[in-house]
Design a protein around this motif. Structure first.
Motif, PDB file in Angstrom:
ATOM      1  N   LEU A 260       4.525  -9.905 -14.336  1.00 20.04           N
ATOM      2  CA  LEU A 260       3.159  -9.092 -13.806  1.00 20.04           C
ATOM      3  C   LEU A 260       2.509  -8.836 -15.001  1.00 20.04           C
ATOM      4  CD1 LEU A 260       2.074  -8.323 -10.896  1.00 20.04           C
ATOM      5  CD2 LEU A 260       2.677  -6.006 -11.656  1.00 20.04           C
ATOM      6  N   LEU A 261       3.142  -8.501 -16.247  1.00 19.07           N
ATOM      7  CA  LEU A 261       2.513  -8.060 -17.467  1.00 19.07           C
ATOM      8  C   LEU A 261       1.954  -9.259 -18.123  1.00 19.07           C
ATOM      9  CD1 LEU A 261       1.882  -5.418 -19.159  1.00 19.07           C
ATOM     10  CD2 LEU A 261       4.050  -6.232 -20.372  1.00 19.07           C
ATOM     11  N   ARG A 262       2.668 -10.615 -17.938  1.00 22.94           N
ATOM     12  CA  ARG A 262       2.397 -11.548 -18.883  1.00 22.94           C
ATOM     13  C   ARG A 262       1.742 -12.763 -18.478  1.00 22.94           C
ATOM     14  NH1 ARG A 262       4.884 -12.555 -23.824  1.00 22.94           N
ATOM     15  NH2 ARG A 262       5.585 -10.525 -23.646  1.00 22.94           N
ATOM     16  N   PHE A 263       1.513 -12.938 -16.972  1.00 23.37           N
ATOM     17  CA  PHE A 263       0.776 -13.973 -16.425  1.00 23.37           C
ATOM     18  C   PHE A 263      -0.707 -13.627 -16.692  1.00 23.37           C
ATOM     19  CE2 PHE A 263       4.218 -15.594 -13.448  1.00 23.37           C
ATOM     20  CZ  PHE A 263       4.851 -16.245 -14.561  1.00 23.37           C
ATOM     21  N   PRO A 264      -1.425 -15.097 -16.828  1.00 24.12           N
ATOM     22  CA  PRO A 264      -2.802 -14.953 -17.064  1.00 24.12           C
ATOM     23  C   PRO A 264      -3.946 -14.415 -16.090  1.00 24.12           C
ATOM     24  CG  PRO A 264      -2.229 -17.285 -17.153  1.00 24.12           C
ATOM     25  CD  PRO A 264      -0.994 -16.453 -16.597  1.00 24.12           C
ATOM     26  N   ASN A 265      -3.559 -14.675 -14.831  1.00 25.15           N
ATOM     27  CA  ASN A 265      -4.506 -14.729 -13.946  1.00 25.15           C
ATOM     28  C   ASN A 265      -3.945 -14.022 -12.389  1.00 25.15           C
ATOM     29  OD1 ASN A 265      -6.788 -15.536 -12.085  1.00 25.15           O
ATOM     30  ND2 ASN A 265      -6.367 -17.676 -12.050  1.00 25.15           N
ATOM     31  N   PHE A 266      -5.099 -13.651 -11.829  1.00 25.92           N
ATOM     32  CA  PHE A 266      -4.554 -12.503 -10.489  1.00 25.92           C
ATOM     33  C   PHE A 266      -3.623 -13.299  -9.647  1.00 25.92           C
ATOM     34  CE2 PHE A 266      -5.325 -11.190  -6.184  1.00 25.92           C
ATOM     35  CZ  PHE A 266      -4.783 -10.188  -6.412  1.00 25.92           C
TER      36      PHE A 266
ATOM     37  N   LEU B  32      10.531  -6.207   4.216  1.00 26.14           N
ATOM     38  CA  LEU B  32      10.532  -7.542   4.311  1.00 26.14           C
ATOM     39  C   LEU B  32       9.255  -8.116   5.247  1.00 26.14           C
ATOM     40  CD1 LEU B  32      12.622  -9.657   3.092  1.00 26.14           C
ATOM     41  CD2 LEU B  32      13.927  -9.752   5.110  1.00 26.14           C
ATOM     42  N   ILE B  33       9.040  -7.230   6.125  1.00 24.21           N
ATOM     43  CA  ILE B  33       8.077  -7.602   7.273  1.00 24.21           C
ATOM     44  C   ILE B  33       6.658  -7.252   6.493  1.00 24.21           C
ATOM     45  CG2 ILE B  33       6.815  -7.149   9.143  1.00 24.21           C
ATOM     46  CD1 ILE B  33       9.801  -6.460  10.529  1.00 24.21           C
ATOM     47  N   VAL B  34       6.631  -6.032   5.925  1.00 13.14           N
ATOM     48  CA  VAL B  34       5.324  -5.639   5.420  1.00 13.14           C
ATOM     49  C   VAL B  34       4.733  -6.171   4.180  1.00 13.14           C
ATOM     50  CG1 VAL B  34       4.850  -3.327   4.377  1.00 13.14           C
ATOM     51  CG2 VAL B  34       5.044  -3.340   6.838  1.00 13.14           C
ATOM     52  N   SER B  35       5.388  -6.543   3.251  1.00 13.93           N
ATOM     53  CA  SER B  35       5.015  -6.913   2.014  1.00 13.93           C
ATOM     54  C   SER B  35       4.169  -8.375   1.931  1.00 13.93           C
ATOM     55  CB  SER B  35       6.280  -6.914   0.851  1.00 13.93           C
ATOM     56  OG  SER B  35       6.223  -7.902  -0.033  1.00 13.93           O
ATOM     57  N   PRO B  36       4.733  -9.295   2.647  1.00 19.96           N
ATOM     58  CA  PRO B  36       3.713 -10.415   2.694  1.00 19.96           C
ATOM     59  C   PRO B  36       2.578 -10.347   3.384  1.00 19.96           C
ATOM     60  CG  PRO B  36       6.316 -11.138   3.302  1.00 19.96           C
ATOM     61  CD  PRO B  36       6.108  -9.492   3.319  1.00 19.96           C
ATOM     62  N   ALA B  37       2.603  -9.437   4.349  1.00 16.12           N
ATOM     63  CA  ALA B  37       1.019  -9.017   4.974  1.00 16.12           C
ATOM     64  C   ALA B  37       0.331  -8.430   4.071  1.00 16.12           C
ATOM     65  CB  ALA B  37       1.389  -8.392   6.139  1.00 16.12           C
ATOM     66  N   GLY B  38       0.862  -7.467   3.199  1.00 17.21           N
ATOM     67  CA  GLY B  38      -0.242  -6.778   2.261  1.00 17.21           C
ATOM     68  C   GLY B  38      -0.639  -7.479   1.397  1.00 17.21           C
ATOM     69  N   SER B  39       0.261  -8.372   0.580  1.00 19.98           N
ATOM     70  CA  SER B  39      -0.138  -9.379  -0.382  1.00 19.98           C
ATOM     71  C   SER B  39      -1.257 -10.515   0.008  1.00 19.98           C
ATOM     72  CB  SER B  39       1.062 -10.031  -0.949  1.00 19.98           C
ATOM     73  OG  SER B  39       2.146  -9.216  -1.479  1.00 19.98           O
ATOM     74  N   HIS B  40      -0.905 -10.942   1.329  1.00 19.48           N
ATOM     75  CA  HIS B  40      -1.923 -11.941   1.766  1.00 19.48           C
ATOM     76  C   HIS B  40      -3.252 -11.306   1.981  1.00 19.48           C
ATOM     77  CE1 HIS B  40      -3.848 -14.243   5.054  1.00 19.48           C
ATOM     78  NE2 HIS B  40      -3.469 -15.283   4.462  1.00 19.48           N
ATOM     79  N   ALA B  41      -3.293 -10.034   2.518  1.00 20.48           N
ATOM     80  CA  ALA B  41      -4.533  -9.324   2.634  1.00 20.48           C
ATOM     81  C   ALA B  41      -5.402  -9.219   1.376  1.00 20.48           C
ATOM     82  CB  ALA B  41      -4.502  -8.247   3.591  1.00 20.48           C
ATOM     83  N   LEU B  42      -4.500  -8.658   0.426  1.00 21.98           N
ATOM     84  CA  LEU B  42      -5.040  -8.438  -0.775  1.00 21.98           C
ATOM     85  C   LEU B  42      -5.786  -9.877  -1.721  1.00 21.98           C
ATOM     86  CD1 LEU B  42      -5.457  -5.931  -2.417  1.00 21.98           C
ATOM     87  CD2 LEU B  42      -3.486  -6.512  -3.667  1.00 21.98           C
ATOM     88  N   ALA B  43      -5.136 -10.735  -1.330  1.00 21.46           N
ATOM     89  CA  ALA B  43      -5.576 -12.205  -1.841  1.00 21.46           C
ATOM     90  C   ALA B  43      -6.507 -12.582  -1.269  1.00 21.46           C
ATOM     91  CB  ALA B  43      -4.285 -13.204  -1.743  1.00 21.46           C
ATOM     92  N   TYR B  44      -6.730 -12.595   0.254  1.00 19.82           N
ATOM     93  CA  TYR B  44      -7.629 -13.202   0.975  1.00 19.82           C
ATOM     94  C   TYR B  44      -9.128 -12.025   0.522  1.00 19.82           C
ATOM     95  CZ  TYR B  44     -10.915 -13.550   4.842  1.00 19.82           C
ATOM     96  OH  TYR B  44     -12.049 -13.806   5.594  1.00 19.82           O
ATOM     97  N   ALA B  45      -8.893 -10.581   0.170  1.00 20.21           N
ATOM     98  CA  ALA B  45     -10.029  -9.968   0.113  1.00 20.21           C
ATOM     99  C   ALA B  45     -10.274 -10.142  -1.292  1.00 20.21           C
ATOM    100  CB  ALA B  45      -9.514  -8.447   0.118  1.00 20.21           C
TER     101      ALA B  45
END
Lengths: 94, 118
Positions: free
Chosen positions: B26-32, B82-95
């Motif tokens: 998370l510190l080193r990768f170039p893109n969101f 395990l249920i909640v984390s993929p949903a949140g990440s997907h919503a953030l990426a979509y936004a």
């Protein structure tokens, strides 16, 4: 060598790795270029503090830390959903 | 009894390593969008796996005063993560994709013509 002393020896190696990871997450949360990076870093930090709190509940032999872990995990999800709605549509409606 | 303890300790060690590698990425990768992959490694490997490990370890540890309460709460928190984390990440990426926050040069954009309030 009892189980308790083995667990304390394990914690001497595990706790510094977790603290270093928290410092790296906090660095990304302070220098993130966009708002989505900041929210992602705070989200990871909250989930990992929840897991670390469950480990500390075994370390300090206290039950009350685990309930805080569950509330913190749900709060991270709430932060994700609110900020995504606000970025995507410009409002947080019902 | 001690077999459960050693399995939980092994899962906690795996979780600490995955947490450190996720933070480094998370510190080193170039893109969101690339950072999203590292964040998922850090959340699932660094939060859900140690929670199941704490559940097994607390079941096997005979020096804890309230070990069944700690094990049950850790197991429930692991399933919630395990249920909640993929949903949140997907919503953030979509936004982030819909608002055009991230500078990137796509070869193929499958979401180009998508409009709607999904």
């Amino acid at each position: 060598m009892s189980l308790e002393s083995q667990f304390m020896l394990l914690m001497k190696f595990v706790i510094p790795i977790y603290l270093l990871a928290f410092v790296l997450y906090a660095v990304r949360a302070f220098k993130g270029p966009t708002i989505a990076d900041i929210i992602l870093a705070v989200d990871c930090l909250s989930f990992d503090v929840a897991a670390f709190m469950a480990i500390l509940a075994v370390y300090f032999r206290s039950v009350y830390l685990v309930s805080g872990a569950m509330v913190l995990a749900l709060w991270g999800y709430l932060l994700d959903i609110y900020v995504a709605k606000h970025i995507a549509e410009g409002e947080v409606g019902a | 009894m001690s077999l459960l303890f050693y399995m939980g300790a092994f899962l906690i060690v795996i979780g600490a390593l995955c947490d450190f590698f996720g933070a480094l990425g998370l510190l080193r990768f170039p893109n969101f969008y690339v950072r999203l992959h590292a964040a998922t490694v850090g959340i699932i490997g660094g939060a859900a796996v140690p929670l199941f490990g704490v559940a097994l370890l607390a079941l096997g540890a005979d020096f804890l005063p309230h070990r069944y309460a700690i094990a049950g709460a850790s197991f429930v928190t692991g399933i919630v993560v395990l249920i909640v984390s993929p949903a949140g990440s997907h919503a953030l990426a979509y936004a982030a994709h819909k608002a055009g926050l991230v500078e990137w040069e796509p070869e193929v954009d499958h979401l180009e013509g998508v409009e709607g309030d999904g």
